[in-house]
Design an enzyme around this catalytic site. Structure first.
Site, short mmCIF file in Angstrom:
data_model
loop_
_atom_site.label_atom_id
_atom_site.label_comp_id
_atom_site.label_asym_id
_atom_site.label_seq_id
_atom_site.Cartn_x
_atom_site.Cartn_y
_atom_site.Cartn_z
N GLN A 55 -4.19 -6.86 -6.90
CA GLN A 55 -4.78 -7.49 -5.99
C GLN A 55 -5.94 -6.97 -5.45
OE1 GLN A 55 -3.24 -6.74 -1.75
NE2 GLN A 55 -2.51 -8.80 -1.66
N HIS A 69 -6.86 -11.03 -1.88
CA HIS A 69 -6.05 -10.82 -0.54
C HIS A 69 -6.76 -11.60 0.48
CE1 HIS A 69 -3.46 -9.49 2.27
NE2 HIS A 69 -3.64 -8.03 1.99
N ASN A 103 -3.47 -11.35 6.16
CA ASN A 103 -3.13 -10.24 6.88
C ASN A 103 -4.33 -9.60 7.73
OD1 ASN A 103 -0.87 -10.74 5.77
ND2 ASN A 103 -0.45 -8.93 4.82
N THR A 137 0.92 -1.15 0.15
CA THR A 137 -0.13 -0.01 -0.01
C THR A 137 0.95 1.34 0.11
OG1 THR A 137 -1.77 -1.10 1.28
CG2 THR A 137 -1.64 1.21 1.49
N GLY A 144 8.98 -7.44 -1.32
CA GLY A 144 8.55 -6.62 -0.54
C GLY A 144 9.46 -5.25 -0.42
N ARG A 145 9.58 -4.62 0.84
CA ARG A 145 10.13 -3.13 0.94
C ARG A 145 11.49 -2.96 0.11
NH1 ARG A 145 7.68 -0.71 6.65
NH2 ARG A 145 5.44 -1.02 5.78
N ARG A 177 -3.44 -14.99 -1.85
CA ARG A 177 -2.51 -14.86 -0.73
C ARG A 177 -3.10 -15.20 0.68
NH1 ARG A 177 1.07 -9.52 0.87
NH2 ARG A 177 3.18 -10.81 0.71
N TYR A 219 -7.76 -9.41 6.74
CA TYR A 219 -8.69 -8.76 5.80
C TYR A 219 -10.00 -9.83 5.69
CZ TYR A 219 -4.97 -5.32 5.46
OH TYR A 219 -4.08 -4.35 5.66
N ASN A 235 -2.99 -8.07 12.30
CA ASN A 235 -4.31 -7.54 12.43
C ASN A 235 -5.45 -8.35 13.03
OD1 ASN A 235 -3.63 -5.13 11.04
ND2 ASN A 235 -3.80 -6.10 9.22
#
Length: 376
Positions: A103, A185, A188, A29, A327-328, A238, A190, A246
């Site tokens: 996604q 998704h 995580n 995000t 990722g990052r 995913r 959601y 979360n």
């Protein structure tokens, strides 16, 4: 080229897509959609095109309906304007030689009434994610920041069916927007995860209680995405078996997620993307669990979670992973595959620019070649 890194650069055939390497840019995000309307834009197109050397890009979480939105300035894929905005992105990625999946995202209870026109978030059950914050346009100080997720209400069965239809339509919209496929998704914490994990689902109807019932929503949504795209080779899922992110926790994750993987194999989706916990002192996902998933699921397995080139080599060599998400590192290293190939240093990202803002911290990170050639 070092032998440690060699497996990452082998080509891979995923369904009918030819991937030039085993490196995946996972969804992240960035909260930079154009306002009003939460529309993907030219800045996002430049960002993704810069990273098109990944074997596969999975775009940032993209909400399938207004009630599925959970963070400020995140893009949707519902309106004609949103579809057209994403077409700008996919055209740019394809022109740069890349491949990109959308996604598809419904956050469920991980939202705030300020993002939902005053409505309560929805979930499998009326269980608030206490201590979990979401990114809002106006926090307590009137500035963009994080706020406690609002208390949700439980979805009715009719509403569940309507959300399945929303996913189907979102998949159609993604194909119209030029994506190569879609990723659900279901990780995580959601909405789909809120049905799967036992401690987040207190329902007593056909969507709760038994493992079969808790997997029903995943089953229906996955099949709707296959219908919406027209091809199971265009659908990935995913999952996050052990992250407890979360506030979603399952009492027996190995049994639950082995059953989920088996189900998805029967449906025929092209990949499962496993999000491993990547924070300090996070729960480790045992190799035996990964091998169990490999045994029941015949498709492509992607793993993401603080992987280095050496960890990726080990995963690929041991055979329980086919592709690795980084990722990052992709945020601040647009040419990450080239840096990994050459053992070049990785640039750190600026955490203050991850959510919201402009080109700074988005498209202004230099490539390794530009860094080497910079005067002084």
């Amino acid at each position: 080229m070092s032998d440690i890194k060699a497996p990452l650069f082998q080509p891979y055939k995923m369904g009918d897509l030819e991937l030039p390497n085993r490196i995946v840019m996972p969804p992240m995000t960035r909260s930079r959609a154009s306002q009003p309307g939460d529309v993907a834009n030219a800045l996002m197109a430049e960002y993704y095109a810069q990273r098109a050397s990944a074997g596969l890009i999975v775009g940032e979480g993209t909400w399938i309906s207004p009630l599925g939105k959970g963070y400020a300035w995140t893009p949707g894929i519902c309106t004609p304007e949103q579809i057209a905005g994403w077409r700008i992105v996919t055209d740019a990625v394809h022109a740069a030689g890349g491949r990109i999946f959308a996604q598809l995202w419904h956050v469920g209870r991980l939202s705030h009434i300020s993002l939902l026109n005053g409505q309560s978030p929805v979930s499998s059950s009326p269980v608030q994610a206490r201590g979990v914050n979401v990114f809002v346009a106006e926090g307590a100080d009137g500035k963009p920041g994080f706020a406690q997720a609002s208390e949700p209400r439980a979805l009715s069965i009719a509403e569940i069916h309507a959300i399945v239809d929303d996913y189907r339509q979102a998949a159609r919209n993604a194909m119209e927007a030029g994506f190569d496929g879609v990723e659900l998704h279901a990780a995580n914490g959601y909405l789909v995860n809120q049905f799967i994990d036992s401690q987040a689902n207190s329902r007593t109807d056909e969507y709760g209680g038994s493992l079969e019932n808790r997997l029903r929503f995943l089953d229906e949504v996955a099949r709707a995405l296959v219908e919406g795209t027209g091809d199971a080779n265009r659908v990935g899922i995913r999952l996050a078996p052990l992250t407890t992110l979360n506030g979603c926790v399952d009492d027996d994750p190995e049994t639950t997620y082995t059953a989920a993987a088996k189900l998805l194999g029967e449906i025929g989706v092209v990949y499962i993307h496993i999000a491993e916990a990547d924070w300090e002192q996070a729960p480790d996902m045992p190799v035996a669990f990964k091998e169990r998933l490999r045994a029941v699921y015949p498709g492509t397995l992607i793993y993401a979670g603080a992987y280095t080139a050496e960890r990726a080599r080990k995963a690929l060599s041991e055979g329980w992973a086919d592709l690795i998400g980084f990722g990052r590192p992709f945020v601040s290293n647009p040419d990450l595959p080239e840096r990994l190939r050459n053992g070049a240093p990785l640039a750190p990202h600026d955490a203050a620019t991850l959510f919201g803002g402009d080109a700074h911290g988005m498209t202004d990170y230099p490539t390794w070649e530009e860094t080497k050639n910079k005067p002084g």
